[in-house]
Design a protein around this motif. Structure first.
Motif, PDB file in Angstrom:
ATOM      1  N   ALA A 169      35.667  40.458  42.712  1.00  0.00           N
ATOM      2  CA  ALA A 169      34.999  41.508  41.950  1.00  0.00           C
ATOM      3  C   ALA A 169      34.719  41.031  40.529  1.00  0.00           C
ATOM      4  CB  ALA A 169      35.863  42.761  41.916  1.00  0.00           C
TER       5      ALA A 169
ATOM      6  N   ALA B 182      33.420  42.179  36.670  1.00  0.00           N
ATOM      7  CA  ALA B 182      33.255  43.325  35.782  1.00  0.00           C
ATOM      8  C   ALA B 182      31.801  43.474  35.368  1.00  0.00           C
ATOM      9  CB  ALA B 182      34.133  43.158  34.544  1.00  0.00           C
TER      10      ALA B 182
ATOM     11  N   ARG C  76      34.805  49.983  46.607  1.00  0.00           N
ATOM     12  CA  ARG C  76      35.500  49.264  45.534  1.00  0.00           C
ATOM     13  C   ARG C  76      37.021  49.333  45.709  1.00  0.00           C
ATOM     14  NH1 ARG C  76      30.971  48.019  44.964  1.00  0.00           N
ATOM     15  NH2 ARG C  76      29.692  47.964  43.061  1.00  0.00           N
TER      16      ARG C  76
ATOM     17  N   VAL D 147      39.428  46.359  44.773  1.00  0.00           N
ATOM     18  CA  VAL D 147      39.713  46.187  43.344  1.00  0.00           C
ATOM     19  C   VAL D 147      40.868  47.091  42.928  1.00  0.00           C
ATOM     20  CG1 VAL D 147      38.747  46.306  41.027  1.00  0.00           C
ATOM     21  CG2 VAL D 147      37.284  45.631  42.944  1.00  0.00           C
TER      22      VAL D 147
ATOM     23  N   VAL E   3      39.152  48.080  32.146  1.00  0.00           N
ATOM     24  CA  VAL E   3      39.528  47.969  33.560  1.00  0.00           C
ATOM     25  C   VAL E   3      38.515  48.702  34.433  1.00  0.00           C
ATOM     26  CG1 VAL E   3      41.329  48.436  35.258  1.00  0.00           C
ATOM     27  CG2 VAL E   3      41.955  47.782  32.928  1.00  0.00           C
TER      28      VAL E   3
ATOM     29  N   LEU F  22      35.525  46.964  35.997  1.00  0.00           N
ATOM     30  CA  LEU F  22      35.668  46.202  37.239  1.00  0.00           C
ATOM     31  C   LEU F  22      35.039  46.930  38.425  1.00  0.00           C
ATOM     32  CD1 LEU F  22      39.363  44.990  36.883  1.00  0.00           C
ATOM     33  CD2 LEU F  22      37.316  43.572  36.703  1.00  0.00           C
TER      34      LEU F  22
ATOM     35  N   ASN G  66      32.245  48.626  38.267  1.00  0.00           N
ATOM     36  CA  ASN G  66      30.785  48.666  38.102  1.00  0.00           C
ATOM     37  C   ASN G  66      30.235  50.092  38.082  1.00  0.00           C
ATOM     38  OD1 ASN G  66      30.911  45.869  38.184  1.00  0.00           O
ATOM     39  ND2 ASN G  66      30.420  45.773  40.372  1.00  0.00           N
TER      40      ASN G  66
END
Length: 650
Positions: A581, A583, A621, A624, A641, A644, A646
């Motif tokens: 992943a 950012a 996601r 992550v 954070v 990460l 998106n």
């Protein structure tokens, strides 16, 4: 011609031997006669014939005996060859007759293949097919009509694996108690590691293993009037599927479990395990049948909780109350919703809110009144932070649901053909039917007879990190209180946990010895437009940090499933996926309406460490989030954070 040639091959050596002996004797006799003088005495003292006649007689007898023996041997072999030839001809004839008979009865299904190969076929062709009755061997209709017939005629719940005449297996190498998601995941895992394994699933439900999430989600949004019978539904991405994991042809008959060569998975429906003898490695069913096992999995799930005030209210109130959990509950509530004027849902958690939205959507097409009451200030009040709970409550109201918050039920009575719900603050609610959705009680009925430990804090069977309760007994799913190597002892009641824990238990039953490291996720959809996925400990009593962005048309459960091609969002990725992943470098846009929580990430903290994450209208996601929780680190700025995930990308 063939027989003569065979006889000649067997007699030729004997004939050649005989002729050779005769020629030698004649030559010897000629030589002897050449030595005899011309004048032969009248008196001869020899007892034999003159000129070697005694030797010739011996040779003649020897040749005769050999000839007779050869003829007898040849006759015996000819007779045996003829018998074998006739048997071969008969066998070939019977084969052709069987092949002709098989071709003439094409509708009858063959023996189901091994689990793994059938599973692959079922994945590519999810629509189950029904084997026609042997009394009606007419071929099925072709094309679309045949598919439609198979979908409507084959109901896995009606497949009788437990008739009165069924001879139950007395032993199962792998015995799985419970017929839910965890059991099926374990069975598939066992067969993957041990292809010849013989697995027996015992369930007290009349249905084959099926998934429960659609019972409160997609099935309610189906346009098919026969959905309660077919139990087929369209996922948010438009693809159709059945709630059953596999059609009935995937399983073998329990009677065949002992004799089947390549193993398989058999299901005993409508049977309940009532006693467990841990020392004797056997269980007793409710009909007193005993089944021994080598290894056993307990995946009995749980039973819906009810309010004590309802249980004490009498038979009529109980008859008009639904405890929602199984297929029969879905069918019953669907029928009730079409025949009454008002339904009240007690409970503001996942199940209660999902059913409220589903029934609320239906109420817009009819005169049905849908009421949802709960003791919290807003929907999902025990999970979501207050501001997001309030937003969710408004969303549910827009679906046509009347919300009664901070409601504590004091009593329930039946008066004038109406149920009257008396609240502790004096409010009175009249309704025709009640749906209680106030949580689940783990089924630990076998704890006493099996001598198994029940956790006093979380409930459920207490197991170690490898899901073991005993050396040859494992527990998975809702009934397991396991040790999480990251978050401590826990008990989880969600679909993904049932999949992951069932799979792990199956692996460990075949010798894997793996600890439970996976952080299972769960999800909830308030219709096709709002959904969220969560992982870890999500408790509204914990401090939270939320980072939100403006949502787009693709930030909905429907759009997410259309893009990914999946419907049941059960994640089981490894950390390797999460590492990739990247950012987002897109700057965060300004959200004009602070109360419009289109999409975002909510972090739940304990001692400044993230222990839980909710992805609000953010999909695909989860790896992550899983890695963040596993790392267990403190983060100075959770806004960084959040990048990460998106969430600021359009």
């Amino acid at each position: 011609m063939l027989k003569c040639r065979t006889v000649w091959k067997k007699l030729a050596p004997l004939a050649r031997t005989s002729s050779t002996l005769c020629r030698q004797n004649v030559r010897k006799a000629g030589l002897n006669n050449g030595r005899i003088p011309t004048h032969v005495p009248t008196a001869h003292m020899s007892s034999g014939l003159p000129g070697g006649g005694g030797d010739n007689l011996k040779y003649a007898l020897l040749v005769g005996a050999a000839s007779i023996g050869g003829v007898a041997y040849a006759y015996h072999n000819m007779k045996g060859d003829q018998q074998r030839y006739q048997a071969r001809i008969t066998e070939l004839s019977s084969r052709s007759q069987k092949a002709a008979a098989k071709e003439s009865v094409t509708p009858i299904q063959p023996q189901p293949p091994a689990v793994e190969t059938t599973e692959t076929k079922a994945t590519t062709e999810p629509k189950p097919e029904t084997a026609p009755s042997s009394q009606e061997p007419s071929p099925p209709a072709s094309g679309t009509e045949a598919v439609a017939t198979s979908e409507t005629t084959e109901l896995p719940s009606a497949v009788g694996f437990t008739p009165a005449s069924l001879k139950l297996p007395s032993h199962a190498p792998y015995l799985l108690i419970g017929g839910g998601t965890a059991s099926f995941a374990a069975a598939r895992s066992i067969r993957a590691r041990d292809p010849g394994a013989k697995v027996l699933i015992v369930t007290d439900e009349p249905d084959l293993p099926y998934m429960r999430p659609p019972l409160s989600k997609e099935l309610w949004f189906s346009d098919d009037p026969s959905v309660t019978e077919t139990l087929r539904f369209k996922q948010w991405n438009g693809k159709e599927r059945s709630i059953y994991f596999q059609p009935s042809s995937f399983y073998i008959n329990p009677e065949e479990l002992d004799s089947v060569e390549n193993g398989g998975v058999a299901v005993l429906t409508g049977k309940k395990v009532v006693h467990m003898d841990v020392r004797g490695n056997k269980v007793k069913l409710d009909d007193d049948t005993e089944i021994s096992y080598d290894k056993c999995l307990i995946a009995t799930g749980g039973v819906p909780r009810n309010l004590q005030v309802i249980e004490r209210a009498g038979e009529e109130v109980m008859r008009r109350t639904t405890l929602f959990r199984k297929i029969e509950d879905f069918r019953s509530l669907d029928k009730v919703s079409r025949n009454v004027k008002s339904i009240t849902i007690i409970g503001g958690g996942f199940l209660g809110s999902e059913l409220a939205c589903a029934l609320g959507r239906r109420s817009t097409e009819s005169d049905l009144e849908v009421i949802q009451m709960f003791p919290e200030k807003g929907n999902m009040g025990k999970v979501l932070p207050e501001y997001l709970s309030n937003w969710t409550t408004e969303k549910v109201k827009k679906e046509g649901v009347k919300i009664i918050s901070e409601a504590l039920v004091k009593s329930v009575t039946c008066k004038d053909d109406k149920l009257e719900i008396h609240l502790k603050d004096g409010r009175l609610v009249k309704t025709d039917h009640i749906v209680t959705a106030v949580g689940l009680e783990p089924n630990v009925d076998l704890a006493n007879s099996g001598g198994l430990e029940v956790d006093s804090d979380f409930g459920g069977y207490r197991v170690n990190a490898e899901l073991q309760a005993r050396s040859n007994i494992w527990v998975a799913g809702d009934a397991a209180c396991f040790y999480d190597i990251r978050l401590g002892r826990r008990r989880v009641e969600h679909h993904d946990h049932a999949v992951v824990s069932g799979r792990l238990a199956g692996e460990n039953m075949t010798g894997a010895s793996k600890p439970y490291w996976h952080q299972s996720m769960f999800w909830s959809d308030l219709g096709p437009d709002v959904g969220y996925e969560a992982i870890g400990i999500v408790d509204s009593s914990l401090p939270t940090v939320g980072v939100f962005a403006k949502a787009t048309a693709k930030d909905t459960p429907k759009a997410a499933t259309e893009e990914s091609g999946t419907g049941i969002r059960s994640e089981s990725e490894t950390e390797d996926t999460a590492i990739s992943a990247v950012a987002s470098v897109t700057p965060a846009p300004v959200v004009e309406n602070k109360d419009d929580y289109g999409k975002g990430v909510i972090f739940y903290l304990r001692d400044k460490v993230v222990v839980g994450i909710i992805l609000w209208n953010v999909f695909n996601r989860m790896p992550v989030a899983r890695k963040i929780i596993k790392d267990g680190e403190e983060h100075a700025d959770l806004n960084e954070v959040a990048k990460l995930f998106n969430i600021h990308e359009d």
